[in-house]
Design a protein around this motif. Structure first.
Motif, mmCIF file in Angstrom:
data_model
loop_
_atom_site.group_PDB
_atom_site.id
_atom_site.type_symbol
_atom_site.label_atom_id
_atom_site.label_comp_id
_atom_site.label_asym_id
_atom_site.label_seq_id
_atom_site.Cartn_x
_atom_site.Cartn_y
_atom_site.Cartn_z
ATOM 1 N N ILE A 159 1.156 -1.332 0.403
ATOM 2 C CA ILE A 159 0.183 0.086 -0.347
ATOM 3 C C ILE A 159 0.722 0.734 -0.028
ATOM 4 N N ASP A 160 1.787 0.813 0.791
ATOM 5 C CA ASP A 160 2.978 2.242 0.571
ATOM 6 C C ASP A 160 3.846 2.529 -0.307
ATOM 7 N N PRO A 206 -4.029 10.285 -8.317
ATOM 8 C CA PRO A 206 -5.074 9.862 -7.350
ATOM 9 C C PRO A 206 -5.457 8.470 -8.235
ATOM 10 N N GLU A 207 -5.624 9.023 -9.187
ATOM 11 C CA GLU A 207 -6.887 7.681 -10.338
ATOM 12 C C GLU A 207 -6.171 6.142 -10.356
ATOM 13 N N LEU A 208 -4.737 6.379 -10.234
ATOM 14 C CA LEU A 208 -3.455 4.900 -10.579
ATOM 15 C C LEU A 208 -3.896 4.392 -9.169
ATOM 16 N N GLN A 209 -3.746 5.145 -8.041
ATOM 17 C CA GLN A 209 -3.538 4.858 -6.536
ATOM 18 C C GLN A 209 -5.323 4.221 -6.001
ATOM 19 N N ARG A 210 -6.033 4.988 -7.241
ATOM 20 C CA ARG A 210 -6.973 4.079 -6.397
ATOM 21 C C ARG A 210 -7.380 2.777 -7.648
ATOM 22 N N ARG A 233 0.126 -11.499 4.404
ATOM 23 C CA ARG A 233 -1.530 -12.169 4.150
ATOM 24 C C ARG A 233 -2.211 -11.359 2.602
ATOM 25 N N PRO A 234 -3.267 -11.987 2.114
ATOM 26 C CA PRO A 234 -4.535 -11.217 1.263
ATOM 27 C C PRO A 234 -4.602 -9.810 1.498
ATOM 28 N N ILE A 235 -4.798 -9.116 1.182
ATOM 29 C CA ILE A 235 -5.305 -7.844 2.058
ATOM 30 C C ILE A 235 -7.087 -7.736 1.418
ATOM 31 N N GLU A 243 -10.511 0.004 2.347
ATOM 32 C CA GLU A 243 -10.674 1.151 3.920
ATOM 33 C C GLU A 243 -9.301 1.979 3.761
ATOM 34 N N LEU A 244 -8.010 1.202 3.250
ATOM 35 C CA LEU A 244 -7.434 1.481 2.557
ATOM 36 C C LEU A 244 -7.533 2.571 1.918
ATOM 37 N N VAL A 245 -7.775 2.221 0.570
ATOM 38 C CA VAL A 245 -8.131 3.680 -0.489
ATOM 39 C C VAL A 245 -8.468 4.569 -0.076
#
Ligand code: NA7
Length: 535
Positions: free
Chosen positions: A62-63, A70-74, A220-222, A229-231
């Motif tokens: 995630i980091d 932001p679109e790439l992140q999403r 572990r899988p996310i 929530e992370l996004v």
């Protein structure tokens, strides 16, 4: 070797790893014309080459990703807490395709030299394919862990079986199933690959020169709800990460170690252990600076090793002797210590029983021959400066970077070197680099450099060079900060200690990414103080 005409461009970029890809993107977004040279046939840098079994990043997925869009992140969905090498490589490929970056990259060519002509105010970059590129600005994004070191062991070339480097693992893989495998090296690459190789090999002999601390990844899988929530929290997470020590939002316990009762300390260490991976280095503030706190963490980690490894002598051999915990990067493993309970795994402690030579049939130590069909070298890198000085950078007065750095690298903000105008080195010595999240840190540096280029061009300046006095003061500051910690006490590749003859200098800036970002902000606000701009 084919010969090419000189290509002219605004910005030449060396390397198409994470920093290089972003440099292409950033240059183009400012209307500059970038040309990138990449030695590999594809993008990804270290994530292209290090495809050994078990290769994963030790920063959470995630980091360990770009924040600029932001679109790439999403859109990009990481599947696991710690991403595998293939998934990270897919991400780099996705970024290259999504932003159409490949058209600016010449793949499969290695930069040999770069010379600066002061009259023309241009760099001429030459590759091993005979290509020359003339550029106003030169970005070196060659990576900190990209110059692998082949150990100089007598007879190594005589080995009859396959020899594979973890750092240049063959694309077709290595068929170690049912074979006797010798692994030299127990840093992250060895620690990650040994458990997986041991599952299929007939026998694995691990040759350990230095033991390393390792903390389970608890990978572990996310799940979808957690991902969602992370996004949603990404903006706040990124902001916190950028101003943190290590480029991720995790923090040490707020109460000083001295004020925490003993049973609570043990609970906090256990919590840190359960968080997994390198985060264990930061359970308490000053854990890698204060010998008492460091020792408490060491005892905790060693108790874990003792509890896992059944043979007490093997357990003892797996405990580092001369490195305060966390001052060498703590490995992030999946079943490393457990592997030494297997019948088909043997540990050879090279400090007690050194290698004398390699013969066609295996590795010979003072105790005798260890037969092997396959030799795996997980022997590390000439870190941080190695890939930079392998290129012959020549400044305007015939000055050479490799010579200037022979006594230790001197930089201003890690980015610029006096005597080498218009050259900017990303994630190199003098910046947080390897001590922080490399994607976020590299992104920050690239963005900052391009803002400075834009400011110079807006003023009609063709030259940017770090002042010698600024570089000296910055390099002294980097050294002073390191001297306040235990990092300078051990032997690590941060210090160049793994390379014979390399000047022992603590290379990264240890003040944390947040302080570095703040410092860079102040330099910019002061009109790029410490740099000379000229026509
Ligand atoms: P590392 O961490 O540098 O590990 C290399 C290992 O190889 C380390 O245990 C070395 O021992 C060992 N080594 C190197 N040369 C020899 C010889 N000649 N004989 C025996 N053993 C040797 O590299 P990695 O690829 O594992 O990890 C690099 C980073 O990548 C890691 O920190 C993460 O950030 C990701 P030494 O410790 O030098 O005594």
């Amino acid at each position: 070797m084919t010969s090419h005409e000189t290509t002219g461009c605004d910005v030449a970029i060396i390397g198409a790893g994470f920093a290089g890809l972003y440099a292409i993107y950033k240059a183009r977004s400012l209307g500059l014309d970038p040309v990138c040279i990449e030695a590999a046939p594809d993008v990804g840098g270290v994530w292209y080459w290090n495809r050994y079994p078990g290769a994963r990043c030790d920063v959470e997925s995630i980091d360990y990703s770009y924040s600029f869009d932001p679109e790439l992140q999403r859109d990009w969905r990481w599947s696991e807490r710690y991403a595998t090498q293939p998934e990270i490589l897919d991400y780099a490929r996705h970024v290259a395709d999504r932003y159409r970056l490949r058209r600016h990259i010449h793949f499969g060519e290695r930069v040999l030299s770069a010379r600066f002509d002061e009259d023309a105010a241009r760099w001429t970059v030459t590759t091993d394919a005979g290509r020359t590129i003339s550029a106003r600005w030169l970005i070196s994004a060659v990576g900190s862990l990209s110059a692998p070191v082949r150990p100089d062991i007598p007879g190594i070339d005589s080995f009859a079986g396959e020899v594979a480097f973890t750092a240049t693992w063959p694309e077709q893989g290595v068929d170690y199933a049912g074979k006797r495998v010798a692994v030299i090296g127990t840093g992250s690459s060895g620690v990650q690959s040994i458990p997986i190789i041991a599952r299929e090999a007939a026998h694995v002999t691990v040759f350990q020169r230095s033991a390393n601390y390792s903390v389970p990844a608890l990978n572990r899988p996310i799940p979808d709800d957690e991902w969602q929530e992370l996004v949603e929290n990404y903006p706040a997470r990124r902001a916190k990460s950028l101003m943190s020590g290590g480029g991720s939002p995790h923090e040490a316990h707020p109460v000083p170690f001295a004020e925490v009762p003993e049973d609570e300390r043990q609970r906090l260490f256990e919590d840190g252990w359960q968080k997994g991976g390198v985060l264990f280095a930061k359970v308490f503030q000053n854990q890698t600076a204060d010998p008492e706190i460091n020792d408490a963490a060491r005892v905790f980690a060693e108790d874990k090793i003792r509890a896992i490894v059944k043979d007490p002598e093997v357990a003892r051999d797996l405990m580092p002797e001369d490195t305060p915990i966390g001052t060498k990067r703590i490995c992030t493993d999946s079943g490393y210590f457990q592997t030494f309970n297997r019948d088909n795994v043997t540990l050879v402690n090279l400090r007690r029983d050194p290698i004398t030579e390699i013969v066609p049939g295996g590795i010979v130590t003072e105790a005798g021959l260890h037969e092997a069909d396959i030799l795996i070298l997980a022997t590390g890198f000439d870190a941080i400066t190695g890939a930079v000085v392998r290129i012959d950078f020549e400044g305007p007065h015939g000055n050479r970077l490799a010579e200037d750095w022979a006594d230790g690298p001197e930089t201003y903000l890690g980015l610029a070197v006096p005597g080498f105008p218009n050259l900017f080195n990303i994630s190199g010595p003098g910046c947080p680099g390897v001590l922080a999240n490399m994607v976020l840190g590299g992104e920050h540096q690239v963005g900052w450099v391009f803002e400075m280029i834009r400011a110079a061009e807006a003023r009609g300046h063709r030259l940017i060079e770090a002042r010698a006095s600024a570089a000296r003061a910055w390099t002294d500051h980097v050294a002073e900060l390191a001297d306040r910690t235990l990092f300078t006490k051990g032997n690590s590749w941060y210090l160049g200690a793994n390379i014979e003859g390399k000047k022992r200098v603590f290379m990264p800036y240890i003040g944390g990414l947040g302080n570095y970002v703040t410092y860079c902000d102040q330099v910019r606000a002061a009109g790029y103080k410490g740099f000379v701009m000229g026509v």
